[in-house]
Scaffold this active site. Structure first.
Site, PDB file in Angstrom:
ATOM      1  CG  PHE A 156     -33.086 -50.187  17.651  1.00 50.14           C
ATOM      2  CD1 PHE A 156     -32.631 -50.622  18.887  1.00 50.14           C
ATOM      3  CD2 PHE A 156     -32.913 -48.848  17.324  1.00 50.14           C
ATOM      4  CE1 PHE A 156     -32.015 -49.751  19.769  1.00 50.14           C
ATOM      5  CE2 PHE A 156     -32.299 -47.963  18.196  1.00 50.14           C
ATOM      6  CZ  PHE A 156     -31.848 -48.421  19.422  1.00 50.14           C
ATOM      7  CD  GLU A 451     -29.922 -45.913  12.815  1.00 47.83           C
ATOM      8  OE1 GLU A 451     -29.647 -45.292  13.855  1.00 47.83           O
ATOM      9  OE2 GLU A 451     -30.484 -47.016  12.805  1.00 47.83           O
TER      10      GLU A 451
END
Length: 608
Positions: A156, A451
């Site tokens: 990702f 994140e």
């Protein structure tokens, strides 16, 4: 919930071995098996038992105590273990949909064994796979079986060398060419290289790549995600136009191959666009179901909330492991005593209790919250993938984003401080690598930054609260949220007028007392923040300047120049005295080695 029977607990949880800890277990005021059954439930306990037994019984997961694996061997072994888990895991896709906590249990169980394995599995199946399932459409469903059987392996790719937290400023581009019905994916320079991408370094064959979408005429429609093949699945050689490599050894989690990628005018089919939030017709017309560009942008990055919620659970598990080690050690390690002949366990000392028991309590509390958060997040995503696009769903999305943005810092920082306290509470034994506290500390560390950097994420939560308060002060509608987490702000003025009063020590132990104190503190900090920002705005500052003008910063670099040693001694590519962060970011070649034209050095490996 009905109280569990002693028979149910005994059948699910085997007796623990006898020994020095038995004296403390005999003094407990409750049956540990019954409490475990009450908190976890029979299904989750059976799932945990099957996972742990499967790992222990297979030689692929044999512990390698006594010698350190090379970086390449560590990554090879982690990949093989990940493949084994996908083929043997007792959790099927339908189980994950029926009970979302089953996938959270699987990830944390894998993490208790090895966080590199858990991360690799998570990145491939949930982050990469779920992004395709949620952000794509029917035309992308063909990839899901290939993900499950590891015919393709994914990553990702959002973060770039020069942009992480500021996702809107990502510089990778995707220009649509209607003559061939293709997007042209391009990295304009090294600063736009995708970086820190887990699984990209050695093993990923495909990536969900975020890029700025351009249609004919040069109009930019903002950040969108594309499914891009970056390697040949059979040879693992890069695809034409793709430069991909490994970033090198990290402080921890070295079984995960974090990597980088640059794209040189790589052509991908129009159908590679994951088109849930926006699409491009064959002729080049952009279409989107969202009228508000901010809502579309938020929806395109909503997968990050899943990752952040999972990090909350992972951080809690790290704290659980650390306090388990430290408290069992403290209950058996004897030092001093009432006489020279009798020594008592260090757990008997109030100082040791004061250091460790708050983190034991935190492990229970944050664990309960993380499961509640994950279940609500799963419900929210199910609504997005269905027909629920109403006002409540939008409000729920904003509330969950604020909760996740606040809880990841809370959980990861609590775990980091708790692990360090546990390490120190075990003295020299805690510093031995074999006792795992060092690994836990290093492997929890990135939870604080990936994140979303914790400090930046907290601004997302504060912005949400400040926005709600502004509506409240302007006499807007009743202040409430779908999950009820901010409903107390409706009483904002009354809360600020409250003064602490408690007639007895016993009364202070009531749970309502600290809750009321926290509600007052939130209201107070919100009031102070609003006043400070408004004062800056009245002086002519913009919204951005108003939030930053109060910081001690102009002298910082000069003060560092006083204390910093020469570059050779400091030995940090990102801390060089010339401040050239991106021109020579990770160049660690020996002095005297010739430069090799237009290329970069990453992790000690030159990539043309």
């Amino acid at each position: 919930m009905a109280a569990p029977s002693e028979g149910d607990a005994a059948s699910l949880l085997p007796d623990l071995p006898g020994g020095p800890l038995q004296a403390y277990r005999a003094r407990a005021s409750f049956c540990w098996k019954e409490l475990a059954l009450f908190l976890e439930g029979e299904d989750m306990l059976r799932l945990k038992k099957s996972i742990f037994s499967a790992l222990e019984d297979d030689p692929l997961f044999a512990r390698s105590h006594g010698h350190e694996l090379s970086l390449e061997k560590h990554r090879e072994l982690t990949f093989l273990r990940c493949k084994w888990v996908l083929g043997h895991a007792p959790v099927r896709v339908e189980d994950m949909v029926r009970n979302p906590l089953s996938v959270l249990t699987l990830i944390t169980c894998l993490g208790t064994y090895d966080w590199s394995l858990a991360q690799k599995f998570l990145l491939h199946l949930l982050v990469f796979g779920f992004a395709i399932y949620k952000s794509g459409s029917e035309r992308h469903l063909e990839y899901l079986p290939k993900i499950l059987n590891m015919e393709i392996f994914g990553c990702f790719a959002v973060t770039e060398v020069s942009h992480g937290s500021n996702a809107k400023a990502i510089r990778t581009t995707a220009h649509y060419d209607p003559t061939t019905e293709e997007f042209i994916l391009h990295s304009p320079d090294f600063e736009a290289a995708k970086f820190w991408v887990g699984n990209m370094g050695k093993t990923a064959t495909h990536a969900v790549v975020f890029a700025q979408l351009y249609t004919p005429g040069g109009r930019c429609h903002g950040l969108h995600s594309f499914l891009v093949q970056i390697r040949n699945p059979k040879t693992l050689l890069p695809m034409p136009g793709v430069m991909v490599g490994d970033v090198g050894k990290k402080l921890g989690l070295n079984g995960v191959d974090n990597g980088f990628a640059m794209f040189h005018k790589v052509r991908i089919p129009r159908q590679a666009l994951l088109n849930q939030t926006g699409d491009v017709t064959p002729e080049g017309t952009y279409v989107t179901p969202f009228k508000d560009a901010k809502q579309r942008f938020g929806a395109s990055l909503s997968n990050l909330s899943l990752g952040r919620a999972t990090i909350v659970a992972m951080s809690v598990m790290n704290l659980k492991l650390a306090v388990s080690i430290a408290l069992r050690f403290s209950a058996t390690r004897r030092q001093f005593g009432p006489t020279d002949e009798v020594e008592v366990p260090v757990l008997e000392y109030q100082m040791q209790q004061w250091r460790l028991l708050p983190y034991l309590a935190a492990a229970y509390a944050v664990d309960h919250f993380s499961k509640w958060l994950f279940l609500n997040l799963a419900e929210f995503h199910q609504g997005l993938m269905g027909t629920d696009h109403g006002t409540r769903q939008a409000e729920l999305g904003r509330e969950i984003h604020a909760l996740v943005s606040g809880s990841k810092p809370l959980a990861s920082w609590t775990a980091q401080r708790g692990i360090q306290e546990c390490r120190e509470a075990c003295g020299g034994h805690g510093y031995l690598a074999v006792n795992r506290l060092g690994d836990l500390r290093n492997e929890n560390d990135p939870n604080c930054t990936y994140e979303g950097d914790n400090n930046v994420l907290l601004q997302q939560t504060s912005g949400y609260l400040l926005g709600l308060l502004e509506l409240r002060l302007q006499g807007g509608a009743r202040l409430e949220s779908p999950l009820g987490t901010v409903d107390f702000l409706e009483a904002y003025p009354d809360i600020l007028n409250q003064r602490f009063s408690c007639p007895s020590v016993a009364g202070c132990l009531e749970s309502s007392v600290p809750l009321a104190a926290y509600e007052w503190l939130v209201c107070y900090l919100l009031r102070e923040s609003v006043q400070k920002v408004n004062q800056e705005k009245r002086s002519g500052s913009s919204d951005f300047e108003a939030r930053n003008n109060s910081q001690l910063k102009d002298d910082a670099v000069a003060l560092v120049d006083v204390i910093a040693p020469p570059d050779f001694i400091l030995d940090s590519p990102i801390g060089r005295a010339d401040g050239e962060l991106y021109k020579k970011p990770l160049d660690r070649r020996p002095s005297g080695e010739p430069s090799a034209g237009a290329g970069i050095v990453v992790g000690g490996v030159f990539c043309q």
